[in-house]
Design a protein around this motif. Structure first.
Motif, PDB file in Angstrom:
ATOM      1  N   ALA A  82       0.877  -1.193  -0.085  1.00  0.00           N
ATOM      2  CA  ALA A  82       0.285   0.119  -0.283  1.00  0.00           C
ATOM      3  C   ALA A  82       1.044   1.213   0.509  1.00  0.00           C
ATOM      4  O   ALA A  82       2.594   1.035   0.482  1.00  0.00           O
ATOM      5  CB  ALA A  82      -1.139  -0.131   1.293  1.00  0.00           C
ATOM      6  N   PHE A  83       0.659   1.883  -0.326  1.00  0.00           N
ATOM      7  CA  PHE A  83       1.217   3.222  -0.922  1.00  0.00           C
ATOM      8  C   PHE A  83      -0.386   4.488  -0.059  1.00  0.00           C
ATOM      9  O   PHE A  83      -1.467   4.191  -0.931  1.00  0.00           O
ATOM     10  CB  PHE A  83       1.001   4.379  -2.027  1.00  0.00           C
ATOM     11  N   PHE A  84      -0.034   4.408   0.924  1.00  0.00           N
ATOM     12  CA  PHE A  84      -1.305   4.689   2.068  1.00  0.00           C
ATOM     13  C   PHE A  84      -1.062   6.897   1.773  1.00  0.00           C
ATOM     14  O   PHE A  84      -0.143   7.074   1.370  1.00  0.00           O
ATOM     15  CB  PHE A  84      -1.232   4.817   3.482  1.00  0.00           C
ATOM     16  N   THR A  85      -1.996   7.068   1.640  1.00  0.00           N
ATOM     17  CA  THR A  85      -2.704   8.610   1.385  1.00  0.00           C
ATOM     18  C   THR A  85      -2.355   9.231   2.480  1.00  0.00           C
ATOM     19  O   THR A  85      -2.340   8.488   4.045  1.00  0.00           O
ATOM     20  CB  THR A  85      -4.382   8.906   1.051  1.00  0.00           C
ATOM     21  N   ARG A  86      -3.378  10.618   2.829  1.00  0.00           N
ATOM     22  CA  ARG A  86      -3.534  11.136   4.500  1.00  0.00           C
ATOM     23  C   ARG A  86      -4.492  11.281   4.188  1.00  0.00           C
ATOM     24  O   ARG A  86      -5.437  11.595   6.087  1.00  0.00           O
ATOM     25  CB  ARG A  86      -2.899  12.641   3.618  1.00  0.00           C
ATOM     26  N   GLU A  87      -6.207   9.649   4.256  1.00  0.00           N
ATOM     27  CA  GLU A  87      -6.838   9.959   4.553  1.00  0.00           C
ATOM     28  C   GLU A  87      -7.433   8.531   4.620  1.00  0.00           C
ATOM     29  O   GLU A  87      -6.319   7.186   5.157  1.00  0.00           O
ATOM     30  CB  GLU A  87      -7.614   9.818   3.184  1.00  0.00           C
ATOM     31  N   GLY A  88      -7.979   8.983   6.627  1.00  0.00           N
ATOM     32  CA  GLY A  88      -8.212   7.220   6.776  1.00  0.00           C
ATOM     33  C   GLY A  88      -8.000   7.514   9.006  1.00  0.00           C
ATOM     34  O   GLY A  88      -8.058   6.779   9.146  1.00  0.00           O
ATOM     35  N   GLY A  89      -7.268   8.843   8.901  1.00  0.00           N
ATOM     36  CA  GLY A  89      -6.644   8.706   9.964  1.00  0.00           C
ATOM     37  C   GLY A  89      -7.040   9.519  11.286  1.00  0.00           C
ATOM     38  O   GLY A  89      -7.834   9.427  10.986  1.00  0.00           O
ATOM     39  N   VAL A  90      -6.850   9.967  12.658  1.00  0.00           N
ATOM     40  CA  VAL A  90      -7.318  10.485  13.711  1.00  0.00           C
ATOM     41  C   VAL A  90      -6.912  11.488  13.545  1.00  0.00           C
ATOM     42  O   VAL A  90      -7.625  11.999  14.517  1.00  0.00           O
ATOM     43  CB  VAL A  90      -7.420   9.013  14.974  1.00  0.00           C
TER      44      VAL A  90
ATOM     45  N   ALA B 282      -4.225  16.476   9.405  1.00  0.00           N
ATOM     46  CA  ALA B 282      -4.849  15.800   9.229  1.00  0.00           C
ATOM     47  C   ALA B 282      -4.920  14.366   7.596  1.00  0.00           C
ATOM     48  O   ALA B 282      -4.311  14.991   6.899  1.00  0.00           O
ATOM     49  CB  ALA B 282      -6.403  16.825   8.947  1.00  0.00           C
ATOM     50  N   SER B 283      -5.059  13.100   7.551  1.00  0.00           N
ATOM     51  CA  SER B 283      -5.548  13.057   9.291  1.00  0.00           C
ATOM     52  C   SER B 283      -4.439  11.724   9.108  1.00  0.00           C
ATOM     53  O   SER B 283      -5.268  11.579  10.207  1.00  0.00           O
ATOM     54  CB  SER B 283      -7.490  12.606   9.149  1.00  0.00           C
ATOM     55  N   LEU B 284      -3.995  10.774   8.399  1.00  0.00           N
ATOM     56  CA  LEU B 284      -3.583   9.143   8.594  1.00  0.00           C
ATOM     57  C   LEU B 284      -1.848  10.195   8.722  1.00  0.00           C
ATOM     58  O   LEU B 284      -1.208   9.216   8.098  1.00  0.00           O
ATOM     59  CB  LEU B 284      -3.677   8.805   7.106  1.00  0.00           C
ATOM     60  N   ASN B 285      -1.766  11.075   9.663  1.00  0.00           N
ATOM     61  CA  ASN B 285      -0.510  11.056   9.294  1.00  0.00           C
ATOM     62  C   ASN B 285       0.914   9.625  10.102  1.00  0.00           C
ATOM     63  O   ASN B 285       0.050   9.381  11.261  1.00  0.00           O
ATOM     64  CB  ASN B 285      -0.384  12.267  10.984  1.00  0.00           C
ATOM     65  N   ALA B 286       1.916  10.066   9.576  1.00  0.00           N
ATOM     66  CA  ALA B 286       2.573   8.418  10.381  1.00  0.00           C
ATOM     67  C   ALA B 286       3.793   9.009  10.706  1.00  0.00           C
ATOM     68  O   ALA B 286       4.794   8.288  11.169  1.00  0.00           O
ATOM     69  CB  ALA B 286       2.703   7.244   8.918  1.00  0.00           C
ATOM     70  N   GLY B 287       3.886  10.194  11.329  1.00  0.00           N
ATOM     71  CA  GLY B 287       4.929  10.820  10.868  1.00  0.00           C
ATOM     72  C   GLY B 287       5.567  10.974  12.436  1.00  0.00           C
ATOM     73  O   GLY B 287       5.750  11.893  12.903  1.00  0.00           O
ATOM     74  N   LEU B 288       6.569  10.022  13.190  1.00  0.00           N
ATOM     75  CA  LEU B 288       6.463   9.284  14.374  1.00  0.00           C
ATOM     76  C   LEU B 288       7.324  11.304  14.937  1.00  0.00           C
ATOM     77  O   LEU B 288       7.572  11.277  15.903  1.00  0.00           O
ATOM     78  CB  LEU B 288       7.649   8.390  14.364  1.00  0.00           C
TER      79      LEU B 288
ATOM     80  N   TYR C  32       4.182  19.195   9.474  1.00  0.00           N
ATOM     81  CA  TYR C  32       3.230  18.845   7.846  1.00  0.00           C
ATOM     82  C   TYR C  32       3.952  17.338   8.355  1.00  0.00           C
ATOM     83  O   TYR C  32       4.564  16.663   8.925  1.00  0.00           O
ATOM     84  CB  TYR C  32       4.376  18.965   6.632  1.00  0.00           C
ATOM     85  N   GLY C  33       2.331  16.324   8.015  1.00  0.00           N
ATOM     86  CA  GLY C  33       2.380  15.178   7.956  1.00  0.00           C
ATOM     87  C   GLY C  33       3.073  14.343   7.008  1.00  0.00           C
ATOM     88  O   GLY C  33       3.800  14.869   5.878  1.00  0.00           O
ATOM     89  N   ARG C  34       3.131  12.856   7.721  1.00  0.00           N
ATOM     90  CA  ARG C  34       3.945  11.823   6.915  1.00  0.00           C
ATOM     91  C   ARG C  34       3.067  10.937   5.935  1.00  0.00           C
ATOM     92  O   ARG C  34       2.335  10.516   6.602  1.00  0.00           O
ATOM     93  CB  ARG C  34       5.405  11.290   7.176  1.00  0.00           C
ATOM     94  N   HIS C  35       3.711  10.305   4.892  1.00  0.00           N
ATOM     95  CA  HIS C  35       2.338   9.286   4.053  1.00  0.00           C
ATOM     96  C   HIS C  35       3.544   7.950   4.419  1.00  0.00           C
ATOM     97  O   HIS C  35       4.341   7.948   5.155  1.00  0.00           O
ATOM     98  CB  HIS C  35       3.105   9.523   2.604  1.00  0.00           C
ATOM     99  N   ILE C  36       3.161   6.596   4.561  1.00  0.00           N
ATOM    100  CA  ILE C  36       3.795   5.409   4.749  1.00  0.00           C
ATOM    101  C   ILE C  36       3.515   4.971   2.986  1.00  0.00           C
ATOM    102  O   ILE C  36       2.146   4.375   3.144  1.00  0.00           O
ATOM    103  CB  ILE C  36       3.739   4.725   6.239  1.00  0.00           C
ATOM    104  N   ALA C  37       4.581   3.905   2.971  1.00  0.00           N
ATOM    105  CA  ALA C  37       4.528   2.838   1.553  1.00  0.00           C
ATOM    106  C   ALA C  37       5.278   1.977   2.229  1.00  0.00           C
ATOM    107  O   ALA C  37       6.044   1.822   2.910  1.00  0.00           O
ATOM    108  CB  ALA C  37       5.352   3.450   0.513  1.00  0.00           C
ATOM    109  N   GLY C  38       3.858   0.621   2.080  1.00  0.00           N
ATOM    110  CA  GLY C  38       4.825  -0.602   2.588  1.00  0.00           C
ATOM    111  C   GLY C  38       4.097  -1.930   2.000  1.00  0.00           C
ATOM    112  O   GLY C  38       3.422  -1.912   1.183  1.00  0.00           O
ATOM    113  N   ILE C  39       5.411  -2.444   2.555  1.00  0.00           N
ATOM    114  CA  ILE C  39       4.839  -4.085   1.526  1.00  0.00           C
ATOM    115  C   ILE C  39       5.473  -5.049   2.203  1.00  0.00           C
ATOM    116  O   ILE C  39       6.699  -4.917   2.834  1.00  0.00           O
ATOM    117  CB  ILE C  39       6.573  -4.211   0.630  1.00  0.00           C
ATOM    118  N   ALA C  40       4.360  -6.287   1.939  1.00  0.00           N
ATOM    119  CA  ALA C  40       4.729  -7.379   2.932  1.00  0.00           C
ATOM    120  C   ALA C  40       4.554  -8.898   2.308  1.00  0.00           C
ATOM    121  O   ALA C  40       3.969  -8.701   1.408  1.00  0.00           O
ATOM    122  CB  ALA C  40       3.772  -7.019   4.420  1.00  0.00           C
ATOM    123  N   LEU C  41       5.415  -9.909   2.722  1.00  0.00           N
ATOM    124  CA  LEU C  41       4.464 -11.672   2.654  1.00  0.00           C
ATOM    125  C   LEU C  41       4.026 -11.587   3.045  1.00  0.00           C
ATOM    126  O   LEU C  41       3.129 -11.846   4.815  1.00  0.00           O
ATOM    127  CB  LEU C  41       5.945 -12.292   2.345  1.00  0.00           C
TER     128      LEU C  41
END
Length: 255
Positions: free
Chosen positions: A17-25, A31-37, A244-253
């Motif tokens: 998944a290449f996550f967008t900024r949508e779908g978070g809290v 706003a709204s799906l910020n992954a930036g630790l 600013y917020g940050r997205h995550i791109a993730g990949i898994a087996l």
């Protein structure tokens, strides 16, 4: 909440998944799906956002592995869930362990996902201009091959990032690239006086091709131009916003 690559979606045993900024809290600038630790966002909200991302990738909360990114060519091998300590400083993650998701954060830089479905090896790289010219893509491929991948089989997807019409740079920036290789001048289009427009995704694709990667899927999405779906460091800078917020791109087996 996320966008995907048709090329990676077609591979067996891979979830990405290449996550967008949508779908978070998160709220406000985040706003709204910020992954930036490392952002100034509320930590509990960031952790909930990352929990949602891990769930979408089908892994445990502590199995979405990302780095403290430093625009380097450094790669880590992830073979277990996060132990709760400090994140290692690097800009790419690879694994051959099902149930572990390789993740990178970005907000204009290039999130690049890699998969060799035959070998069961995946990876994720954070490729801004510094990382791309510094070798992070090639280092990720080499790290995957050490785990059993073959670059002739690797599929790559380039996710949302800043694109040439949005990426103005100085003449000094152009000169730096041409000093490394005169052919790199081809990745710049004319801009206003003393400036040019840089083709980061084109540069990423060229580096991948030169490294022997033949299967490259570029999603064609511009983080700067699409405020509704994406964060953008440069857009924030132009507006003089504090963060600013940050997205995550993730990949898994798939386990």
């Amino acid at each position: 909440m996320f966008v995907t690559s048709p090329a990676l979606t077609a591979l067996p045993g891979i979830r990405h998944a290449f996550f967008t900024r949508e779908g978070g809290v998160s709220e406000g600038l985040y706003a709204s799906l910020n992954a930036g630790l490392g952002s100034g966002d509320d930590g509990d909200r960031v952790r909930e956002n990352r929990r949602r991302m891990a769930a979408a990738l089908g892994v445990a909360d502590n199995a979405l592995i990302s780095c403290f990114q430093i625009h380097s060519p450094d790669v880590i091998v992830a073979d277990r869930p996060h132990d709760g300590g400090d994140r290692p400083k690097a800009d790419a993650v690879v694994t051959r362990v099902p149930g572990i998701a390789c993740g990178v954060a970005a907000a204009d830089c290039g999130p690049v996902l890699f998969a060799d479905a035959v070998a069961g090896v995946v990876g994720a790289a954070h490729a801004g201009w510094k990382g791309a010219i510094g070798g992070v893509l090639e280092a990720t491929i080499a790290a995957m091959e050490k785990l059993g991948a073959d670059r002739a089989r690797i599929h790559v997807a380039v996710g949302p990032l800043i694109r040439q019409p949005s990426y103005e740079v100085s003449q000094a920036f152009v000169d730096q690239f041409r000093a490394a290789d005169e052919a790199y001048g081809g990745f710049f289009a004319p801009g206003r006086p003393g400036h040019a427009q840089f083709d980061l995704p084109g540069f990423i694709a060229a580096r991948l091709s030169a490294a022997g990667i033949d299967r490259i899927d570029d999603l064609g999405l511009d983080t700067y131009a699409d405020e509704a779906r994406f964060y953008s460091y440069r857009r924030t800078t132009h507006r003089k916003e504090p963060d600013y917020g940050r997205h995550i791109a993730g990949i898994a087996l798939v386990s």
